[in-house]
Scaffold this motif. Structure first.
Motif, PDB file in Angstrom:
ATOM      1  N   LEU A   1       0.838  -1.191   0.000  1.00  0.00           N
ATOM      2  CA  LEU A   1       0.000   0.000   0.000  1.00  0.00           C
ATOM      3  C   LEU A   1       0.875   1.244   0.000  1.00  0.00           C
ATOM      4  O   LEU A   1       1.733   1.408   0.869  1.00  0.00           O
ATOM      5  CB  LEU A   1      -0.891   0.025   1.250  1.00  0.00           C
ATOM      6  CG  LEU A   1      -1.973  -1.035   1.392  1.00  0.00           C
ATOM      7  CD1 LEU A   1      -2.772  -0.766   2.662  1.00  0.00           C
ATOM      8  CD2 LEU A   1      -2.872  -1.066   0.183  1.00  0.00           C
ATOM      9  N   LEU A   2       0.634   2.114  -0.944  1.00  0.00           N
ATOM     10  CA  LEU A   2       1.298   3.416  -0.935  1.00  0.00           C
ATOM     11  C   LEU A   2       0.540   4.404  -0.074  1.00  0.00           C
ATOM     12  O   LEU A   2       1.130   5.309   0.509  1.00  0.00           O
ATOM     13  CB  LEU A   2       1.417   3.962  -2.353  1.00  0.00           C
ATOM     14  CG  LEU A   2       2.386   3.255  -3.286  1.00  0.00           C
ATOM     15  CD1 LEU A   2       2.430   3.977  -4.620  1.00  0.00           C
ATOM     16  CD2 LEU A   2       3.786   3.183  -2.678  1.00  0.00           C
ATOM     17  N   SER A   3      -0.784   4.232  -0.016  1.00  0.00           N
ATOM     18  CA  SER A   3      -1.586   5.086   0.856  1.00  0.00           C
ATOM     19  C   SER A   3      -2.931   4.433   1.123  1.00  0.00           C
ATOM     20  O   SER A   3      -3.414   3.616   0.342  1.00  0.00           O
ATOM     21  CB  SER A   3      -1.779   6.488   0.270  1.00  0.00           C
ATOM     22  OG  SER A   3      -2.580   6.437  -0.891  1.00  0.00           O
ATOM     23  N   VAL A   4      -3.506   4.815   2.280  1.00  0.00           N
ATOM     24  CA  VAL A   4      -4.869   4.430   2.657  1.00  0.00           C
ATOM     25  C   VAL A   4      -5.658   5.727   2.709  1.00  0.00           C
ATOM     26  O   VAL A   4      -5.312   6.634   3.476  1.00  0.00           O
ATOM     27  CB  VAL A   4      -4.894   3.717   4.021  1.00  0.00           C
ATOM     28  CG1 VAL A   4      -6.319   3.329   4.392  1.00  0.00           C
ATOM     29  CG2 VAL A   4      -3.975   2.501   4.015  1.00  0.00           C
ATOM     30  N   ASN A   5      -6.719   5.839   1.898  1.00  0.00           N
ATOM     31  CA  ASN A   5      -7.363   7.125   1.674  1.00  0.00           C
ATOM     32  C   ASN A   5      -8.821   7.127   2.150  1.00  0.00           C
ATOM     33  O   ASN A   5      -9.562   6.181   1.873  1.00  0.00           O
ATOM     34  CB  ASN A   5      -7.330   7.459   0.179  1.00  0.00           C
ATOM     35  CG  ASN A   5      -5.954   7.215  -0.439  1.00  0.00           C
ATOM     36  OD1 ASN A   5      -4.967   7.784   0.008  1.00  0.00           O
ATOM     37  ND2 ASN A   5      -5.896   6.360  -1.440  1.00  0.00           N
TER      38      ASN A   5
END
Length: 227
Positions: free
Chosen positions: A3-7
């Motif tokens: 995961l690069l980000s959790v948005n």
């Protein structure tokens, strides 16, 4: 794969949304985010804590609890549109790196972090709110023709996730129905609908009903009922 980000996103006014508000403007969360089954469509919203959904009739619910989009596909759109696209720009909850989201099989399961297990259900059908959010002319058609819609997922086992968590494929079903195929079947190539039935109950229920209705009307042969 990670995961690069959790948005997540809060509701904001939108002239393009039928409800007058939208949660599509998602931003990377700072800390861990709990992901659980939100409940049936129509009453359940997002699977991510702190993520708001306005139109529960068309969005959210158990079979669309989480939306994932590959950073690689965002990068391709950056080149196409000639402008930067931050993680979460397409309203995705999970921005991934190294995950073949478009090539994922319906029913494929991902373990994200230590506990969370997700199951791929369908591709994302673009809507007017999405186009208005991006401010791109003819966006719904362009996004559809590109054929890389990202993936909706249901929650099999809940858990907390955060930036950098590994994504591991823990189950791949024995059929060839990918996100890309199921998306084309629902949009530009409906003669594929009989083929998506190979994914069985793992299909998003709405696509399953659509495919069964198509077969009942046209039969299961290749090219039947072409439109």
């Amino acid at each position: 794969m990670k995961l690069l980000s959790v948005n997540t996103g809060l509701l904001t006014p939108s002239e393009h949304a039928a409800t007058g508000t939208t949660g599509i403007d998602k931003r990377p969360a700072d800390g861990p985010v709990l992901v659980t089954d939100p409940g049936p469509k129509g009453s359940g919203g997002s699977g991510l804590a702190g993520d708001e959904i306005s139109d529960l009739r068309h969005h959210g619910g158990s079979d669309q609890a989480v939306y994932a989009f590959a950073r690689e596909d965002l990068d391709a759109w950056e080149r196409e549109l000639g402008r930067p696209l931050a993680n979460g720009a397409f309203g995705e909850n999970l921005t991934t790196a190294g995950v073949d989201v478009t090539g994922a099989l319906i029913g494929e399961r991902w373990r994200v972090g230590a506990e969370l297990v997700l199951e791929v259900t369908s591709g994302r059908i673009p809507c007017r709110t999405f186009g208005g959010h991006l401010g791109e002319r003819g966006w719904v058609r362009r996004f559809t023709q590109a054929g890389a819609p990202g993936a909706y997922l249901r929650v099999i086992s809940p858990g907390e996730i955060r930036v950098g968590d590994a994504v591991k494929i823990v189950h791949r079903p024995a059929h060839d129905v990918t996100v890309a195929m199921s998306f084309r079947a629902e949009t530009v190539e409906r003669t594929l609908l009989p083929r998506v039935l190979a994914a069985g109950d793992a299909l998003h229920p709405e696509q399953l009903r659509d495919a069964l209705a198509y077969v009942e009307k046209y039969g299961a042969g290749d090219g039947a009922g072409a439109v």
